[in-house]
Design an enzyme around this catalytic site. Sequence first.
Site, PDB file in Angstrom:
ATOM      1  N   ARG A  91     -18.780  96.562   9.702  1.00 47.10           N
ATOM      2  CA  ARG A  91     -17.868  96.830   8.601  1.00 47.10           C
ATOM      3  C   ARG A  91     -16.432  96.546   9.075  1.00 47.10           C
ATOM      4  NH1 ARG A  91     -18.832 102.173   5.171  1.00 47.10           N
ATOM      5  NH2 ARG A  91     -20.912 101.299   5.332  1.00 47.10           N
ATOM      6  N   ASP A 143     -28.278 108.386  11.607  1.00 47.22           N
ATOM      7  CA  ASP A 143     -27.994 107.017  12.034  1.00 47.22           C
ATOM      8  C   ASP A 143     -29.161 106.523  12.891  1.00 47.22           C
ATOM      9  OD1 ASP A 143     -25.118 105.225  12.907  1.00 47.22           O
ATOM     10  OD2 ASP A 143     -27.113 104.806  13.724  1.00 47.22           O
ATOM     11  N   ASP A 194     -28.317 105.213  16.458  1.00 45.68           N
ATOM     12  CA  ASP A 194     -27.969 106.294  17.380  1.00 45.68           C
ATOM     13  C   ASP A 194     -29.215 107.041  17.834  1.00 45.68           C
ATOM     14  OD1 ASP A 194     -25.332 105.715  17.331  1.00 45.68           O
ATOM     15  OD2 ASP A 194     -24.718 107.390  16.032  1.00 45.68           O
ATOM     16  N   THR A 221     -10.791  96.117   5.436  1.00 49.69           N
ATOM     17  CA  THR A 221     -11.245  95.907   4.059  1.00 49.69           C
ATOM     18  C   THR A 221     -12.412  96.803   3.672  1.00 49.69           C
ATOM     19  OG1 THR A 221     -12.809  94.227   4.720  1.00 49.69           O
ATOM     20  CG2 THR A 221     -10.585  93.475   4.213  1.00 49.69           C
TER      21      THR A 221
END
Lengths: 447, 243
Positions: B137, B235, B238, B141
């Site tokens: 990401r 996640d 993770d 933006t």
Amino acid sequence: MDDSRHTRAPYSPPWADVCIIGIAGSSGSGKSTLSQAIVSKLNLPWVVILSMDSFYKTLDEEGSRKAFSNEYDFDSPDAVDFDVLVERLRDLKAGKRAEIPIYSFAKHARQKETTSIYSPHVLILEGIFALYDQRVLRLLDMKIFCEADADTCLSRRILRDVSERGRDIEGCIKQWFAFVKPNFERFVEPQRKVADVIVPRGVENRVAIIMVIQYIERKLVEKSKDHRAALKKLGQSSEDDPLSNKVVLLEQTPQIRGMNTIIQDIDTSSEDFIFYFDRLATLLVEHAMNNVYFKEKTVETPQGRKYRGLVSIGETSAVVILRGGSAFETGLKRVLPDCQTGRLLIQSNIRTGEPELHYLKLPANIQTHDGVLLLDPQMSSGGAALMAVQVLVDHGVPQEKIVFVTYFAGRIGLNRLTKVFPGVKVVLSTIVADFEERWIEKRYFRC
Amino acid sequence: MASTTKEPSSRVGPDYRPEKQKPTATVSTEVPFDNVHTLPQTPQLIALLTMIRDKNTERADFIFYSNRIIRLLVEEGLNHLPVVEHTITTPVGRDYAGVMFQGKICGVSIMRAGEAMEQGLRDCCRSVRIGKILIQRDEETCLPKLFYDKLPEDIADRWVLLLDPMFATGGSAIMAVDVLKSRGVPENRILFLNLIASPQGIENFAKKFPKSRVVTAFVDQGLDEKNYIVPGLGDFGDRFYTI
């Protein structure tokens, strides 16, 4: 469970109605040697000697003191726990597993451990009072009384008690005249009258041994014939019947069909065969696991949200039917890496085709497990499958907990198994023609 | 932004078992797209998902149980590849009217979580080629941005199994499919495999690429304000690699 009982077809394994031979006679008359001679002459894996020594009563303090000073009368019928003996013999006669006590001559008490006897076709009950109790006599198929000269008996007894039971010579002689001899006249000798055969001179008496062996062999042939006929009869009614809803066939997706094509192609390399068989075995075990029992369980996710899911109720173990079943073990371990795994070896007799149980080792407490996967890649007549399920049931595993996992099977075999054991689930990938020769394990193990 | 659908629950268990003997669990949300395939909601699958969703499950167990689900996903994904009729002779001389796999395949994992699915793919397809795409990401933006890709040279001739375990907004997956299409892979030869999807992600993807297929183990209720799937499992990268 209850309504399925009504439709249950009868199946009796070859070890039900075991042939029991009783061998009585004076101490030192050669009972054990004769029993061993019979076992070695028969040369079969299912002949077991049960010594009545295992059934001595545990002594109380008083009796124990006497025993250690050689004043306890071990040669009287009162020293033997006939109630337990009869109970165990009845269990064995019914084809069940029986726990046999172990008697310690050093402590004059039963040990905590027991040995178990399961699935003998012939049981030799050997002891001075093998033909004494009326209830035992009714269970015997053949009654033998061993005879020997009293001097021979005494000398044999001294040799044995000193070397095997840790006694001294003086004590042995004291026992002989105080108990053994009078008891022989009072209790042992009268058993001659109920015997079918009286064998003088023990093992030297080859004619008698051959006679006994021939009798047992004839009995075994009859049993084998009955077993095969019973298996065949189970098949006749099941050929055209629809399959039970407990038979779960993997959905025939393109991948399953593609893997089946590779596995069944005679031109597939061994590497590919093993790879694809393992892959399919993994899927079969995954599907089998849908047939164990689950309960609801709500968990919290790392997001702090609740999820209402499931967890299996208890432990699932596996039992591998050798040799073919071990081809499933790679797949099994991919799904349940630390799965407790029992093993049993069933081989079809080359001459008669009758399945025979040769070896058995199950996880302790298998009866408490929530699911038991029974693994065998191929089922044709269903004889081995029936026998394996019967073994589990005899060890206390409810049939509802058993999931039979196979690569392929014929309809007759499937119907036999689910008619005899309606609670058992079957998971398989392909239905094939009945009575296909076993070949999966030959390909998998390459011999 | 946060939105969730109602959680569907159902009794799960084999057909032969009476309804009252089957336990109830939350099952996958139904989605109205023909190109989305959800694994059968079996009790075993639900139990596996329960295990990996549980925040108290340790990493070793998380890896093992997610691998089992991934293998089932790959098996289901492979069912969408073409086959042709093929009759063979068995070792006992019987004929078997089977099928043969057609076409070449490759895997493409979206780094890093997608790489966790490579072992499951290899368990089913030996020596399969695996390309990688890194999409992150953009901090400024907030949109996904392609940082890296390494794909098989002949990828245009292959069927592509795109791997990413968590299908949240669908932003990365959509970008990955755009990358694949730019390398000449036809849309209808892309299969996107994921463990848990959100209805929003599925809708975005299925509408944009109606010819691609999505294979998922479970469609969850929705997304939270941080665009995490809920109830989700946290996640995935993770939990698989570091926690």
